[in-house]
Design an enzyme around this catalytic site. Structure first.
Site, PDB file in Angstrom:
ATOM      1  N   HIS A   1       0.829  -1.212   0.000  1.00  0.00           N
ATOM      2  CA  HIS A   1       0.000   0.000   0.000  1.00  0.00           C
ATOM      3  C   HIS A   1       0.865   1.265   0.000  1.00  0.00           C
ATOM      4  O   HIS A   1       0.485   2.276  -0.599  1.00  0.00           O
ATOM      5  CB  HIS A   1      -0.976  -0.028   1.181  1.00  0.00           C
ATOM      6  CG  HIS A   1      -2.063  -1.065   1.046  1.00  0.00           C
ATOM      7  ND1 HIS A   1      -1.920  -2.366   1.487  1.00  0.00           N
ATOM      8  CD2 HIS A   1      -3.312  -1.002   0.493  1.00  0.00           C
ATOM      9  CE1 HIS A   1      -3.022  -3.051   1.218  1.00  0.00           C
ATOM     10  NE2 HIS A   1      -3.885  -2.253   0.611  1.00  0.00           N
TER      11      HIS A   1
ATOM     12  N   GLU B   1      -3.828  -3.128  10.333  1.00  0.00           N
ATOM     13  CA  GLU B   1      -4.743  -3.449   9.225  1.00  0.00           C
ATOM     14  C   GLU B   1      -6.186  -3.641   9.657  1.00  0.00           C
ATOM     15  O   GLU B   1      -7.056  -3.022   8.997  1.00  0.00           O
ATOM     16  CB  GLU B   1      -4.258  -4.708   8.491  1.00  0.00           C
ATOM     17  CG  GLU B   1      -5.121  -5.013   7.288  1.00  0.00           C
ATOM     18  CD  GLU B   1      -4.790  -6.353   6.636  1.00  0.00           C
ATOM     19  OE1 GLU B   1      -3.799  -6.996   6.983  1.00  0.00           O
ATOM     20  OE2 GLU B   1      -5.573  -6.741   5.764  1.00  0.00           O
TER      21      GLU B   1
ATOM     22  N   HIS C   1     -12.170   2.190   6.617  1.00  0.00           N
ATOM     23  CA  HIS C   1     -12.855   1.859   5.357  1.00  0.00           C
ATOM     24  C   HIS C   1     -14.365   1.865   5.581  1.00  0.00           C
ATOM     25  O   HIS C   1     -15.134   2.381   4.769  1.00  0.00           O
ATOM     26  CB  HIS C   1     -12.440   0.468   4.876  1.00  0.00           C
ATOM     27  CG  HIS C   1     -11.237   0.457   3.977  1.00  0.00           C
ATOM     28  ND1 HIS C   1     -11.323   0.622   2.606  1.00  0.00           N
ATOM     29  CD2 HIS C   1      -9.924   0.285   4.249  1.00  0.00           C
ATOM     30  CE1 HIS C   1     -10.107   0.542   2.078  1.00  0.00           C
ATOM     31  NE2 HIS C   1      -9.235   0.340   3.053  1.00  0.00           N
TER      32      HIS C   1
HETATM   33 CU1  CUO Z   1      -6.002  -2.740   0.508  1.00  0.00          CU
HETATM   34 CU2  CUO Z   1      -7.311  -0.651   2.687  1.00  0.00          CU
HETATM   35  O1  CUO Z   1      -6.191  -2.385   2.407  1.00  0.00           O
HETATM   36  O2  CUO Z   1      -7.612  -1.513   0.940  1.00  0.00           O
END
Ligand code: CUO
Length: 689
Positions: free
Chosen positions: A241, A351, A371
């Site tokens: 990322h 995460e 998210h």
């Molecule tokens: Cu890949 Cu936030 O971990 O989308």
């Protein structure tokens, strides 16, 4: 026999919404189901449907009775037409249990039967995900190719009006060769009044989004230990990322936009709106949009609640741990965040992968819940019965500008830890007696000018057939044209003098932006955080002069175009054994067509950096008896299947830590095993067929 079983597994990826008894494989193959496999809907008509779908088939695949019929009650909390999210704790736990069930099938035949039996009783996306994870991890299914997600659920990737055209074209024109190619429009999500739209070609790229899905498929956050507990998994979450962010920021400079503003205040309005205009495959509804200047709010919905203050508390605890240099597990034991293991611990904890986090209770679930809060901003208490937006789904999250702001924040957390580690010492950086005397990147053609590379638009075709449920059966070719960025292939040449004996080195190639969107020079500290890994490979250095050549298409970061967009079905698979081996499981990897940033029409100058490090400090002793990995080509971002990460240095070395010099020239000048040159990337605003 075994081949039939493997074939059956392949077919279960096709037409995910159709019942398991319909034909697959261009109408040539059908499953023979035991009576109790039919769901209640069809149980009274089993003879009728079985006859109807076996009229013209060439192959019938008999499925065995299940040795024990599973109780699927635990899956019922996720309806057939609900959206499935890997960021949702409840959904993830269901998937985890399902993966455990599939992994536990005693043999190949029972696995096939179990998959076929469960398929029509589950949410289709839940099934496809859990099934793909099991296929990717069971030792007896190594040979089964996992199709690209963009072909199983094309609706998540492609503007939906195309599907109407696709069904029409396919039912009116019988021969696929005579059909007019469908056109996927460009720039359909916003007008140029929205500045962020300049990056749509990157965010909405099919290859980018399918890479992201595939990465999360290869590195699940929940499931049985043998599936989730992979070597340096947390570090790879950070690094993959982080590289996306570096690439995105550089791509922004190419388009005269300033770098991403990390989303570090969840109580401020979010200026970036996003209207995805794509359809969820399970319910044919559009993914909800987020208006400009939306305020994020606490989420309280039937399948999960999350308060912004939870995220803030977790954030503060994680940052506190970073400042102190250790985390505490649930017994209060301190675990140091050191140079080697610190980033891996943090990756799993931030995460968060619950079974791998040192203390889920205390450090929480920061990244996933972010998210979720973002993806429900439009309907946080479900009063409008709207599902999550694109940020709730790994197949679509990278389309939204806010993905990069949220991951910019997450990346900032990791970078804070990295910034506290000691500056790399000379001993860690040098490789005595190795002198890089020449660096060049040159386009393939003979007379090309060195160190000027080229990007342009290309029009390519993706095949939507496998995902076009309830489309014509006799069809495995429904092509759709789309436009994407492309680069002309190039070759690196490095001259290296070795004054010592023969030895092995690792060649590490990066490009660093030199200037920002205002053409102002970047400091080394900024350059290193936006350094883009281009390639990494092992070289033998003979005593004396060496010339090292490397093709851009061999990059350890990227996978070739055919793999990003590979079609489903036997006709599209390579026949040569080694090619076929690479084709399987190989959907993870940055798309080759975005390996190079776009650059600018007038040319944009970068630092092309190369370092040869001592392989004695890089090499990894793989456990014996691990089979050879078929698709080792994109290991920088994806690791190697069933193996240790093949580079002992921390990921991103040498740019993952602070450097001892003021600018890149001084840094490179201080070490003979490094070199750099100016590299110009020129963008040609033309579309090539
Ligand atoms: Cu890949 Cu936030 O971990 O989308």
């Amino acid at each position: 026999n075994m081949n039939t079983d493997l074939k059956a597994l392949e077919l279960l990826f096709q037409r995910p919404l159709e019942p398991v008894f319909t034909t697959r494989d261009e109408g040539k193959t059908v499953f023979d189901l035991p009576e109790n496999f039919y769901t209640d809907r069809y149980r009274n008509n089993t003879e009728e449907v079985a006859n109807r779908f076996s009229a013209n088939v060439e192959t019938r695949i008999p499925l065995r009775e299940l040795s024990s019929v599973p109780n699927l009650e635990f899956t019922k909390k996720l309806g057939r037409k609900a959206q499935f999210s890997l960021f949702n704790t409840l959904h993830r736990e269901i998937a985890s249990q399902l993966i455990t069930l599939y992994m536990g099938a005693p043999n190949l035949q029972q696995f096939v039967s179990l998959a076929a039996y469960t398929k029509d009783r589950l949410n289709p996306v839940l099934f496809q995900y859990s099934y793909a994870v099991a296929v990717a991890h069971r030792p007896d299914t190594r040979e089964v190719p996992i199709p690209n997600i963009s072909q199983v659920f094309p609706g998540n990737f492609i503007e939906p009006s195309v599907f109407q055209d696709a069904r029409q074209e396919a039912s009116v024109i019988e021969k696929s060769g005579n059909r007019a190619p469908l056109e996927i429009p460009v720039n359909y999500t916003a007008s140029d009044r929205e500045d962020e739209q300049r990056l749509a070609y990157f965010r909405e790229d099919i290859g980018v989004n399918s890479h992201h899905w595939h990465w999360h498929l290869v590195y699940p956050a929940s499931g049985p230990a043998e599936v989730i507990n992979k070597d340096r998994r947390g570090e790879l979450f950070y690094y993959m990322h982080h590289q996306i962010l570096a690439r995105y920021n550089v791509e922004r400079f190419c388009n005269n936009l300033k770098r991403v503003l990390p989303l570090n205040n969840l109580r401020e309005e979010v200026p970036e709106g996003y209207f995805p205009k794509i359809l969820s495959s399970v319910n044919n509804r559009t993914y909800p949009a987020r208006i400009s200047n939306q305020l994020l709010r606490d989420v309280d919905r039937p399948d999960g609640s999350i308060e912004i203050s939870d995220c803030e508390r977790w954030r503060d605890r994680v940052l506190g741990a970073i400042d102190q240099g250790f985390v505490e597990d649930n017994k209060g034991t301190r675990i140091p965040l050191d140079e080697k293991r610190g980033i891996d611990i943090l990756g799993n904890l931030v995460e968060a992968a619950p079974a791998l986090s040192v203390n889920t209770q205390y450090y929480g679930n920061l990244h996933n819940q972010g998210h979720n809060i973002i993806s429900f901003a439009h309907d946080p208490d479900a009063r409008h019965l709207e599902d999550f937006g694109v940020m709730g789904d790994v197949t679509t999250a990278m389309r939204d500008p806010i993905f990069y702001r949220w991951h910019g924040f997450i990346d900032g957390v990791f970078n804070k830890h990295k910034a506290l580690l000691p500056v790399y010492s000379n001993d860690e950086l040098n490789f005595n007696g190795v002198n890089v005397t020449y660096v060049e990147a040159k386009l393939g053609a003979g007379g090309a000018r060195p160190n000027t590379l080229l990007t342009y638009w290309q029009r390519s075709t993706a095949n939507l057939a496998a995902g076009l449920d309830f489309g014509p059966a006799q069809d495995d070719n429904i092509g759709a044209n789309f436009r994407h960025l492309q680069n002309a292939p190039w070759t690196y040449t490095f001259n290296v003098t070795n004054t010592g004996p023969k030895r092995t080195g690792t060649c590490r190639i990066f490009i660093c932006p030199k200037t920002d969107e205002r053409n102002q020079p970047l400091r080394l500290e900024e350059q290193r955080l936006m350094a883009i890994e281009m390639d990494k490979f092992t070289v033998e250095l003979m005593p004396g002069e060496n010339t090292v050549r490397r093709e851009s298409t061999a990059s350890s970061v990227a996978i070739p175009f055919e793999r990003s967009f590979r079609a489903v079905g036997a006709n599209y698979q390579p026949t040569a054994a080694d090619e076929l081996a690479r084709f399987r499981f190989c959907g993870c990897g940055w798309p080759q067509h975005l390996l190079l940033p776009k650059g600018k029409p007038e040319g944009m100058v970068f630092d092309l950096f190369v370092m040869f490090s001592d392989y004695a400090n890089d090499s990894v002793q793989q456990r014996s008896n691990t089979p050879n990995d078929a698709c080792s080509t994109a290991y920088s971002f994806c690791g190697l299947k069933d193996k240790l990460y093949p580079d002992r240095r921390t990921m991103g070395f040498p740019f993952d830590r602070r450097l001892p010099n003021d600018n890149l020239s001084d840094f490179v000048g201080a070490f003979s095993n490094m070199a750099k040159t100016d590299l110009t990337i020129r963008f040609n605003d033309k579309v090539v067929g």
